[in-house]
Design an enzyme around this catalytic site. Sequence first.
Site, short mmCIF file in Angstrom:
data_model
loop_
_atom_site.label_atom_id
_atom_site.label_comp_id
_atom_site.label_asym_id
_atom_site.label_seq_id
_atom_site.Cartn_x
_atom_site.Cartn_y
_atom_site.Cartn_z
N SER A 182 0.86 -1.18 0.00
CA SER A 182 0.00 0.00 0.00
C SER A 182 0.89 1.22 0.00
O SER A 182 2.05 1.16 0.43
CB SER A 182 -0.89 0.00 1.25
OG SER A 182 -1.48 1.27 1.47
N TYR A 209 -1.81 0.10 10.85
CA TYR A 209 -1.81 -0.24 9.43
C TYR A 209 -0.49 0.16 8.79
O TYR A 209 0.11 -0.60 8.03
CB TYR A 209 -2.98 0.49 8.74
CG TYR A 209 -3.19 0.06 7.30
CD1 TYR A 209 -3.66 -1.21 6.99
CD2 TYR A 209 -2.94 0.95 6.25
CE1 TYR A 209 -3.86 -1.60 5.68
CE2 TYR A 209 -3.14 0.57 4.94
CZ TYR A 209 -3.61 -0.71 4.66
OH TYR A 209 -3.80 -1.10 3.35
#
Length: 248
Positions: free
Chosen positions: A149, A162
Amino acid sequence: MQKEKGRMNELKGNVALVTGGGRGLGEAICRMLGESGATVVLTDIREELVKKIADDLRIKSIESMALPLDVGDEQQAEEAVNQVVARYGHLDILINNAGIDVTLPVDEISVADWDRIIRVNLRGPFLMSKYALSVMKQRGRGNIVNIVSTAAKRTWANASAYHASKWGLLGFSHALHVEARKQNIKVIAVISGGMRTPFLLERFPDIDLNTLQEPKNVAGTVKFVLMLPDETVIPEVMVLPMHETSWP
C-alpha cells in the site's frame, strides 16, 4: 478468436493461492488469474464469500477451490498450502492480499486491535510465504506477490497499526526477494493506491470515488508481474489512481 484464446491461457498450468479472495482486490485478482488460465485457490476467513466466487468460476470452466483461512493461524496456513499440493501437486503463485485496518488514533486503538492488524497484515504473509516457499523450492520456481500500500511509503493520521504492518510487509518482501531469488523464486511487492473496494468504502462512505481506482486495474498489474520472462523480476511496483490523494 485464436488470439483471444491465447490470452486466456497465458497462465495455464499455474496454481495460484490468493488470500483475502472473498471480495475487493482479492476477488478481482482471482477472476483475472482464472480468466488467464490459472487454477485458482480462493481463501478467506469468510468461507461463504470464496465459495460463491469459486462456484461462479467453475461455471465459466475455471478450475477453482475455496478454502476458509485465517492467515494469522500457523496451523491453518500450513494446512492450506498442504491441501493445495495434495489436490494439484504443486503451488506456483502465492498472492498475499488479506488485510485489515482500524481507523483510530494511537491513544484510542486497543492493544487487541493493534495485535489483530499486525497478525493479519504482517504475520499472515510471513506464515503463508514460509510454507509456500518450501513447496516452491522443490520445483525451483514460483512467484510470491505481496499486496502492500502507499501506507508503506508515507503516513497519515489514525492508521498507526496499518502503517506499521505495511512498512513491515514491504521490508519483509524485499528481504524475501533477496533470499528466494537464489531458488529462482520471484518475490514482488505491489504497492497499490486507493481502490473502489469495501476496504475503503465501508469505512469512508463519503470518499471521493474520483480519487480511487478500480481493483481490476491493480489486478492487471499483478498479472503483468507474473507474466514477465523467467530471467526478469520486478521487486517493487506502484500502481496509483490518477488523482491519488495519499501520494504526491
